[in-house]
Design a protein around this motif. Structure first.
Motif, short mmCIF file in Angstrom:
data_model
loop_
_atom_site.label_atom_id
_atom_site.label_comp_id
_atom_site.label_asym_id
_atom_site.label_seq_id
_atom_site.Cartn_x
_atom_site.Cartn_y
_atom_site.Cartn_z
N LYS A 224 -7.42 8.43 3.22
CA LYS A 224 -7.43 7.14 2.53
C LYS A 224 -6.73 7.32 1.18
CE LYS A 224 -11.20 4.72 2.56
NZ LYS A 224 -12.60 4.26 2.27
N THR B 130 -5.10 5.22 -2.28
CA THR B 130 -5.09 3.98 -3.06
C THR B 130 -4.13 4.13 -4.22
OG1 THR B 130 -7.44 3.72 -2.51
CG2 THR B 130 -6.55 2.29 -4.23
N PRO C 166 0.83 -1.21 0.00
CA PRO C 166 0.00 0.00 0.00
C PRO C 166 0.86 1.26 0.00
CG PRO C 166 0.06 -0.96 2.19
CD PRO C 166 0.77 -1.92 1.29
N TYR D 164 -7.09 9.58 -3.68
CA TYR D 164 -7.00 9.92 -2.26
C TYR D 164 -8.29 10.57 -1.82
CZ TYR D 164 -6.27 14.84 -3.46
OH TYR D 164 -6.44 16.11 -3.94
N GLU E 182 -4.45 -0.18 -0.62
CA GLU E 182 -5.01 0.96 0.10
C GLU E 182 -4.41 1.10 1.49
OE1 GLU E 182 -9.46 1.87 0.04
OE2 GLU E 182 -9.19 1.18 2.11
#
Length: 208
Positions: free
Chosen positions: A191, A193, A118, A151, A199
C-alpha cells in the motif's frame, strides 16, 4: 518591482498572491520583481516572486489563491516551485481562506497544481513465481507529483519490514528475515500513499 530593505522586510498583497518577507530574511537590499503569467505546461497562473539567485537567510511566507476550477479537489491542491528547466517541484501548503500557504527558502516562480493520481507500484516478478531460491523481493514505487509519503508491506496480513531507497525508488524485502511458512504460497500486499492522500494497493502471490 518592489524594493526590499533587508533590515525592514517586505509585505505585499496583490491579486491572487500575498508575500511576507520578515526583516533580515535576506542578506542585502534587493529589488523583488513580481508578475503573473500563463506558462505552457501549467494549467494555472504562474507567479514570479523575485529571482532564484537571491540568497536567503530565513524562509519567507507565500500565499496563492486557489483557482475556482481546483476547489472541488481542494485537499489535492499544492504549491509547486518551477525551476529553470520548467520542472515543477512539490512544496505542499496548508489551506487558509481558499489560499495555499507555504514557507519558501527560494525565490522564483510558483503555481498551484492538483494531484489526483495515485502512486505507481510495480512488483519485479511474475505472479505466483517461486522465490525459494530467490528470497529477495523488489518493488518499484514512484509518484511524479506530490511524492511518496507512506508505504506499508504486508505478507499474509502481517506487517513485514521492507527497506526503501528513494534514489532508486526501490522497496526491497528479504524473505529469509521473515518468519514465513516454507513450501507454500503467500500473498504480498503493498500500500503506497502520496503527499496528497492518493493511494494505490498492489497484491502479489508467490511461493516460498
Amino acid at each position: 518591482d518592489h524594493q526590499l530593505y533587508w533590515r525592514r522586510g517586505l509585505s505585499l498583497d496583490t491579486t491572487g498572491l500575498s508575500v511576507y518577507i520578515a526583516p533580515e530574511s535576506v542578506y542585502s537590499d534587493q529589488i523583488i520583481r513580481m508578475d503573473i503569467s500563463q506558462t505552457t505546461g501549467f494549467a494555472n497562473p504562474v507567479y514570479r516572486v523575485g529571482s532564484s539567485d537571491i540568497p536567503t537567510h530565513e524562509a519567507f511566507e507565500l500565499a496563492i489563491e486557489i483557482p475556482a476550477k481546483e476547489l472541488p479537489h481542494l485537499d489535492k491542491t499544492y504549491i509547486a516551485y518551477i525551476d529553470s528547466k520548467n520542472k515543477s517541484n512539490f512544496m505542499g501548503g496548508s489551506i487558509l481562506n481558499n489560499r495555499l500557504v507555504v514557507k519558501s527558502r527560494v525565490f522564483g516562480r510558483f503555481t498551484v497544481m492538483t494531484d489526483t493520481q495515485p502512486p505507481m507500484v510495480t512488483i519485479k516478478a511474475q505472479p505466483n513465481a517461486d522465490h525459494r531460491s530467490k528470497p529477495l523481493l523488489t518493488i518499484t514505487i514512484s509518484d511524479t507529483q506530490s511524492g511518496i509519503a507512506f508505504y506499508r508491506c504486508q505478507i499474509d496480513g502481517q506487517w513485514q519490514l521492507f527497506d526503501y531507497d528513494p534514489k532508486s525508488s526501490l522497496l526491497s524485502g528479504d524473505l529469509r528475515r521473515m518468519n514465513l511458512k516454507r513450501g507454500v504460497k503467500h500473498q504480498l500486499e503493498v500500500k503506497v500513499t502520496d503527499a496528497r492522500g492518493n493511494e494505490r494497493v498492489q497484491k502479489y502471490s508467490f511461493l516460498y
